[in-house]
Design an enzyme around this catalytic site. Sequence first.
Site, PDB file in Angstrom:
ATOM      1  N   ALA A 178      -9.801  -3.784  13.992  1.00  0.00           N
ATOM      2  CA  ALA A 178     -10.198  -5.041  14.839  1.00  0.00           C
ATOM      3  C   ALA A 178      -8.967  -5.976  14.433  1.00  0.00           C
ATOM      4  O   ALA A 178      -8.317  -6.175  13.540  1.00  0.00           O
ATOM      5  CB  ALA A 178     -11.413  -5.507  14.089  1.00  0.00           C
TER       6      ALA A 178
ATOM      7  N   GLY B 153     -11.552  -0.484  12.642  1.00  0.00           N
ATOM      8  CA  GLY B 153     -12.052  -0.096  13.889  1.00  0.00           C
ATOM      9  C   GLY B 153     -11.491   0.757  14.575  1.00  0.00           C
ATOM     10  O   GLY B 153     -12.114   1.457  15.658  1.00  0.00           O
TER      11      GLY B 153
ATOM     12  N   GLU C 161     -12.811   3.871  13.325  1.00  0.00           N
ATOM     13  CA  GLU C 161     -14.243   4.065  13.776  1.00  0.00           C
ATOM     14  C   GLU C 161     -14.412   4.571  15.458  1.00  0.00           C
ATOM     15  O   GLU C 161     -15.032   5.112  15.729  1.00  0.00           O
ATOM     16  CB  GLU C 161     -15.070   2.851  13.653  1.00  0.00           C
ATOM     17  CG  GLU C 161     -15.110   2.368  12.247  1.00  0.00           C
ATOM     18  CD  GLU C 161     -15.809   0.894  12.045  1.00  0.00           C
ATOM     19  OE1 GLU C 161     -14.976  -0.091  12.319  1.00  0.00           O
ATOM     20  OE2 GLU C 161     -17.039   0.650  11.600  1.00  0.00           O
TER      21      GLU C 161
ATOM     22  N   GLU D 129     -11.576  -2.105   5.361  1.00  0.00           N
ATOM     23  CA  GLU D 129     -12.157  -3.426   5.195  1.00  0.00           C
ATOM     24  C   GLU D 129     -12.566  -4.216   4.156  1.00  0.00           C
ATOM     25  O   GLU D 129     -12.737  -5.275   4.054  1.00  0.00           O
ATOM     26  CB  GLU D 129     -13.538  -3.116   6.111  1.00  0.00           C
ATOM     27  CG  GLU D 129     -13.633  -2.812   7.489  1.00  0.00           C
ATOM     28  CD  GLU D 129     -13.313  -1.393   7.933  1.00  0.00           C
ATOM     29  OE1 GLU D 129     -13.059  -0.598   6.912  1.00  0.00           O
ATOM     30  OE2 GLU D 129     -13.437  -1.143   9.264  1.00  0.00           O
TER      31      GLU D 129
HETATM   32  N1  DAK Z   1      -4.917  -7.390  13.878  1.00  0.00           N
HETATM   33  C1  DAK Z   1      -4.172  -8.117  14.439  1.00  0.00           C
HETATM   34  N2  DAK Z   1      -2.739  -8.070  14.219  1.00  0.00           N
HETATM   35  C2  DAK Z   1      -2.269  -6.873  13.765  1.00  0.00           C
HETATM   36  C3  DAK Z   1      -3.033  -5.785  12.949  1.00  0.00           C
HETATM   37  C4  DAK Z   1      -4.651  -6.195  13.236  1.00  0.00           C
HETATM   38  N3  DAK Z   1      -5.589  -5.209  12.831  1.00  0.00           N
HETATM   39  N4  DAK Z   1      -2.593  -4.944  12.268  1.00  0.00           N
HETATM   40  C5  DAK Z   1      -1.169  -5.084  12.753  1.00  0.00           C
HETATM   41  N5  DAK Z   1      -0.998  -6.093  13.500  1.00  0.00           N
HETATM   42  C6  DAK Z   1       0.138  -6.944  13.949  1.00  0.00           C
HETATM   43  C7  DAK Z   1       0.968  -7.587  12.602  1.00  0.00           C
HETATM   44  O1  DAK Z   1       0.360  -8.807  12.281  1.00  0.00           O
HETATM   45  C8  DAK Z   1       2.444  -7.551  13.357  1.00  0.00           C
HETATM   46  O2  DAK Z   1       2.400  -8.662  14.165  1.00  0.00           O
HETATM   47  P1  DAK Z   1       3.781  -9.645  14.192  1.00  0.00           P
HETATM   48  O3  DAK Z   1       3.885 -10.136  12.971  1.00  0.00           O
HETATM   49  O4  DAK Z   1       4.926  -8.604  14.588  1.00  0.00           O
HETATM   50  O5  DAK Z   1       3.466 -10.854  15.141  1.00  0.00           O
HETATM   51  C9  DAK Z   1       2.254  -6.335  13.977  1.00  0.00           C
HETATM   52  O6  DAK Z   1       1.046  -5.809  14.478  1.00  0.00           O
HETATM   53  C10 DAK Z   1       3.113  -5.220  13.496  1.00  0.00           C
HETATM   54  O7  DAK Z   1       2.412  -5.081  12.125  1.00  0.00           O
HETATM   55  P2  DAK Z   1       3.183  -5.209  10.903  1.00  0.00           P
HETATM   56  O8  DAK Z   1       4.525  -5.809  10.787  1.00  0.00           O
HETATM   57  O9  DAK Z   1       2.308  -5.253   9.820  1.00  0.00           O
HETATM   58  O10 DAK Z   1       3.652  -3.457  10.767  1.00  0.00           O
HETATM   59  P3  DAK Z   1       3.806  -2.753   9.275  1.00  0.00           P
HETATM   60  O11 DAK Z   1       4.395  -1.157   9.641  1.00  0.00           O
HETATM   61  O12 DAK Z   1       4.519  -3.294   8.449  1.00  0.00           O
HETATM   62  O13 DAK Z   1       2.373  -2.379   9.051  1.00  0.00           O
HETATM   63  C11 DAK Z   1      -0.051  -1.706   8.979  1.00  0.00           C
HETATM   64  C12 DAK Z   1       1.518  -1.529   9.673  1.00  0.00           C
HETATM   65  C13 DAK Z   1      -0.880  -0.949   9.963  1.00  0.00           C
HETATM   66  C14 DAK Z   1       0.114  -0.969   7.640  1.00  0.00           C
HETATM   67  C15 DAK Z   1      -0.380  -3.147   8.643  1.00  0.00           C
HETATM   68  O14 DAK Z   1       0.049  -3.857  10.276  1.00  0.00           O
HETATM   69  C16 DAK Z   1      -1.719  -3.371   8.342  1.00  0.00           C
HETATM   70  O15 DAK Z   1      -2.111  -3.266   7.276  1.00  0.00           O
HETATM   71  N6  DAK Z   1      -2.571  -3.940   9.496  1.00  0.00           N
HETATM   72  C17 DAK Z   1      -3.868  -4.374   9.288  1.00  0.00           C
HETATM   73  C18 DAK Z   1      -4.678  -3.190   9.072  1.00  0.00           C
HETATM   74  C19 DAK Z   1      -6.097  -3.553   9.059  1.00  0.00           C
HETATM   75  O16 DAK Z   1      -6.500  -4.203   7.813  1.00  0.00           O
HETATM   76  N7  DAK Z   1      -6.891  -3.570   9.714  1.00  0.00           N
HETATM   77  C20 DAK Z   1      -8.225  -4.143   9.917  1.00  0.00           C
HETATM   78  C21 DAK Z   1      -9.137  -3.276   9.313  1.00  0.00           C
HETATM   79  S1  DAK Z   1     -10.809  -3.896   9.183  1.00  0.00           S
HETATM   80  C22 DAK Z   1     -16.278  -6.828  12.758  1.00  0.00           C
HETATM   81  C23 DAK Z   1     -16.577  -5.498  13.240  1.00  0.00           C
HETATM   82  C24 DAK Z   1     -15.494  -4.451  12.856  1.00  0.00           C
HETATM   83  C25 DAK Z   1     -14.320  -5.118  11.934  1.00  0.00           C
HETATM   84  C26 DAK Z   1     -14.273  -6.451  11.802  1.00  0.00           C
HETATM   85  C27 DAK Z   1     -15.376  -7.357  12.324  1.00  0.00           C
HETATM   86  N8  DAK Z   1     -17.247  -7.821  13.376  1.00  0.00           N
HETATM   87  C28 DAK Z   1     -18.469  -7.226  14.250  1.00  0.00           C
HETATM   88  C29 DAK Z   1     -17.196  -9.002  13.521  1.00  0.00           C
HETATM   89  C30 DAK Z   1     -13.568  -4.093  11.716  1.00  0.00           C
HETATM   90  C31 DAK Z   1     -12.611  -4.508  10.812  1.00  0.00           C
HETATM   91  C32 DAK Z   1     -11.246  -3.780  10.486  1.00  0.00           C
HETATM   92  O17 DAK Z   1     -11.012  -3.094  11.573  1.00  0.00           O
END
Ligand code: DAK
Length: 260
Positions: free
Chosen positions: A67, A112, A115, A135
């Site tokens: 997400a 997400g 998922e 998460e």
């Molecule tokens: N959201 C927004 N931007 C993201 C992103 C994300 N999930 N993942 C990556 N990006 C963006 C980064 O901010 C970066 O943007 P800039 O800085 O270039 O503007 C760009 O994509 C490239 O990412 P990185 O520079 O970080 O790339 P790396 O190769 O160094 O790292 C990575 C890749 C996938 C390991 C890293 O980007 C990372 O850890 N990303 C986040 C992964 C994550 O934690 N995802 C979220 C999981 S929790 C809900 C229901 C469901 C959910 C939430 C709420 N509600 C009903 C309210 C679900 C939650 C989730 O999915």
Amino acid sequence: MQYQNILVSVENGIAVLTMNREKALNALNRQTMEELKAFFETDAHTIEGLKGVIITGAGEKAFVAGADITEFQGFSAEDGKMLAKRGQDTFFSIERFPKPVVAAVNGFALGGGCELAMACHLRIAGEKAKFGQPEVNLGLIPGYGGTQRLIQCIGKTKAFELLMTADMIGAEDALRLGLVNYAVPAGEEVAKAKELIEKIATKAPVAIAKIIESVTAYFKEDVDGFAKEVDYFGECCGTEDFVEGAAAFVEKRKAAFTGR
Ligand code: DAK
């Protein structure tokens, strides 16, 4: 619906839906969730001669990196519940779609994104695929069905580990655990998904739709999946395709199914 964040192309009856926010690693923002909902609840049902849908990610790096974290701030408990319910409903519309939906996972499938892949009927992992439910790193739990579908896909033992450690796993581990159907070289995910959909398209369409409903029934609370199977079996018996399938077997020829 006019899409901003997904691309849809249809060729030979197969729709390829590409998650198209490459700069944000195809993260699911609210707009993207609305587009997925519109596609699976409405638009996809109007595609003539559709055999199946493939979901993949734009670029070489990500399927969907979760997400969109930049939209998380300022959520109340009530907002969270409402969005989780809406997101779950969208993913149900994928899981209950009457044609095969295949995730072609070309890179990160996190939170997400994992998922979303699990809501599809089948999953192909390219060798750059990385799956995880991170998460807990954000003080959250999965909200789009991840706690339930991960158990369904890989069992409680490994599901607990992945959900509590936030560890990522690659394609080979995902294959070994039963999270994906096939692991393929990078770049071949969509081709393998097409191959599977083409194979399924040679089978009786009503029977395929009833397989999807029956298997999904197993995971519905308060629904007796065995009773559903009886009902759906009966419905299949009443189709022209059953008459044709049985006749083709006896006459030693290929069945020509019509979906009636
Ligand atoms: N959201 C927004 N931007 C993201 C992103 C994300 N999930 N993942 C990556 N990006 C963006 C980064 O901010 C970066 O943007 P800039 O800085 O270039 O503007 C760009 O994509 C490239 O990412 P990185 O520079 O970080 O790339 P790396 O190769 O160094 O790292 C990575 C890749 C996938 C390991 C890293 O980007 C990372 O850890 N990303 C986040 C992964 C994550 O934690 N995802 C979220 C999981 S929790 C809900 C229901 C469901 C959910 C939430 C709420 N509600 C009903 C309210 C679900 C939650 C989730 O999915």
